[in-house]
Scaffold this motif. Structure first.
Motif, PDB file in Angstrom:
ATOM      1  N   THR A 102      50.144  46.263  42.221  1.00 32.24           N
ATOM      2  CA  THR A 102      50.307  46.603  40.814  1.00 32.24           C
ATOM      3  C   THR A 102      49.024  46.338  40.041  1.00 32.24           C
ATOM      4  O   THR A 102      48.605  47.145  39.202  1.00 32.24           O
ATOM      5  N   LEU A 103      48.380  45.203  40.324  1.00 34.21           N
ATOM      6  CA  LEU A 103      47.091  44.907  39.695  1.00 34.21           C
ATOM      7  C   LEU A 103      46.046  45.942  40.083  1.00 34.21           C
ATOM      8  O   LEU A 103      45.305  46.458  39.240  1.00 34.21           O
ATOM      9  N   ALA A 104      45.966  46.248  41.378  1.00 31.05           N
ATOM     10  CA  ALA A 104      44.962  47.205  41.862  1.00 31.05           C
ATOM     11  C   ALA A 104      45.135  48.571  41.210  1.00 31.05           C
ATOM     12  O   ALA A 104      44.154  49.288  40.968  1.00 31.05           O
ATOM     13  N   ALA A 105      46.366  48.946  40.901  1.00 36.37           N
ATOM     14  CA  ALA A 105      46.635  50.249  40.302  1.00 36.37           C
ATOM     15  C   ALA A 105      46.014  50.391  38.921  1.00 36.37           C
ATOM     16  O   ALA A 105      45.833  51.506  38.427  1.00 36.37           O
ATOM     17  N   ASN A 106      45.648  49.268  38.301  1.00 40.57           N
ATOM     18  CA  ASN A 106      44.998  49.334  36.994  1.00 40.57           C
ATOM     19  C   ASN A 106      43.646  50.035  37.062  1.00 40.57           C
ATOM     20  O   ASN A 106      43.155  50.537  36.042  1.00 40.57           O
ATOM     21  N   ILE A 107      43.006  50.029  38.247  1.00 41.42           N
ATOM     22  CA  ILE A 107      41.691  50.679  38.383  1.00 41.42           C
ATOM     23  C   ILE A 107      41.674  51.607  39.601  1.00 41.42           C
ATOM     24  O   ILE A 107      40.651  51.765  40.271  1.00 41.42           O
TER      25      ILE A 107
END
Length: 237
Positions: A98-103
Motif C-alpha cells: 500500500t505504501l509502495a503504491a503511493n509512488i
C-alpha cells in the motif's frame, strides 16, 4: 460500489470511503495515539462527512500487515466485525505494498519500510515499472539483512515510509547513490490506495470473513519470550 478502507498497521492511521472509483472522504494522521481508541471515531467521522452509514457499504479493504502486532490486530478486528455484521466481503492488502503504491509507475525499485525495533524492520521491495511486482518478499528483517538483499541490484532504490529517516545513514553507507528518498508527502499510508489495490483482487464470499487472518510476518513479543523461556528451561533440565 462503496468501499471502506482501514489501515492501522503502524503509527499512522488511515481510513477512507470510495464510491464507484471516487474518493468521498478520507482521514490520515501520524500521531502516536492508540488505534483502539482512535480508529472507530475516525471511521465514524468519514461516514458523517460522506453522508453515509455502514449499511451503505458493499465491501471493506483492510491492511493485513505486516506491522505493529497490536495495530494490525485492531484494524483487522474492526474490519471483520463490520464485515460479519453487514454480511459483506473483506479484502486484505499488504501494508507495505500500500505504501509502495503511493509512488507506483516509476523506473526504480520501491522499498517500503517500517521500524520493528532493535535494528529490525518490516520491509518489502517492488518493481515500480512492473505493476509492483515483488522483488523482496514482505518480511521481518534485520536492517543489515535487508540491505544485503538490495545491494546486489543494479537499479536505484526508492525508500518510502515515515520510519526511513531512522535508518537513512545506514542505508546510504551501504547503497550510496543508488539509495533515493521518497518525498515526505507520500510517506504515510493512503486508505484510498488500499482500496484501489483491493479492487484488483477477486472479491471473496462474505461468509469467508472467519477465515481471514492478519499477516504479521513474525510472532508476538510475548510468544517469542515464552519460546525463549522454554528453551532456557530445556537447557537446564
Amino acid at each position: 460500489m462503496i468501499w471502506l478502507g482501514i489501515d492501522t498497521a503502524n503509527t499512522p492511521l488511515a481510513v477512507a470511503i470510495v464510491k464507484d472509483g471516487q474518493i468521498l472522504a478520507e482521514e490520515v494522521t501520524n500521531i502516536k495515539l492508540n488505534h483502539s481508541g482512535g480508529a472507530m471515531p475516525a471511521i465514524e467521522r468519514i461516514f458523517t462527512r460522506a453522508k453515509l452509514t455502514p449499511k451503505d457499504l458493499n465491501a471493506i479493504a483492510v491492511s493485513e500487515g505486516p506491522g505493529s502486532y497490536t495495530g494490525v490486530r485492531i484494524g483487522v478486528t474492526i474490519a471483520k466485525t463490520l464485515a460479519w455484521t453487514l454480511k459483506i466481503p473483506i479484502v486484505g492488502v499488504s501494508s507495505l505494498k500500500t505504501l509502495a503504491a503511493n509512488i507506483e509507475y516509476n523506473p526504480h525499485i520501491i522499498c517500503s519500510l517500517m521500524d520493528a525495533r532493535r535494528q529490525n524492520v518490516y520491509a518489502g521491495a517492488y518493481d515500480g515499472s512492473n505493476h509492483l511486482a515483488t522483488i523482496v518478499e514482505d518480511g521481518h528483517y534485520s536492517m543489515d539483512g535487508l540491505l544485503q538483499q538490495l545491494v546486489v541490484t543494479k537499479r536505484p532504490i526508492v525508500f518510502i515510509g515515515h520510519d526511513v529517516e531512522l535508518f537513512w545513514e545506514t542505508i546510504i553507507s551501504v547503497l550510496g547513490e543508488k539509495a533515493l528518498r521518497a518525498p515526505y508527502t507520500v510517506d504515510l499510508p493512503n486508505a484510498a490506495q488500499l482500496i484501489h489495490l483491493a479492487q484488483q483482487q477477486e472479491l471473496p464470499a462474505a461468509e469467508d470473513v472467519h477465515q481471514f487472518v492478519p499477516t504479521y510476518k513474525r510472532i508476538a513479543e510475548a510468544e517469542a519470550n515464552w519460546i525463549k523461556e522454554q528453551k532456557e528451561k530445556a537447557k537446564n533440565d
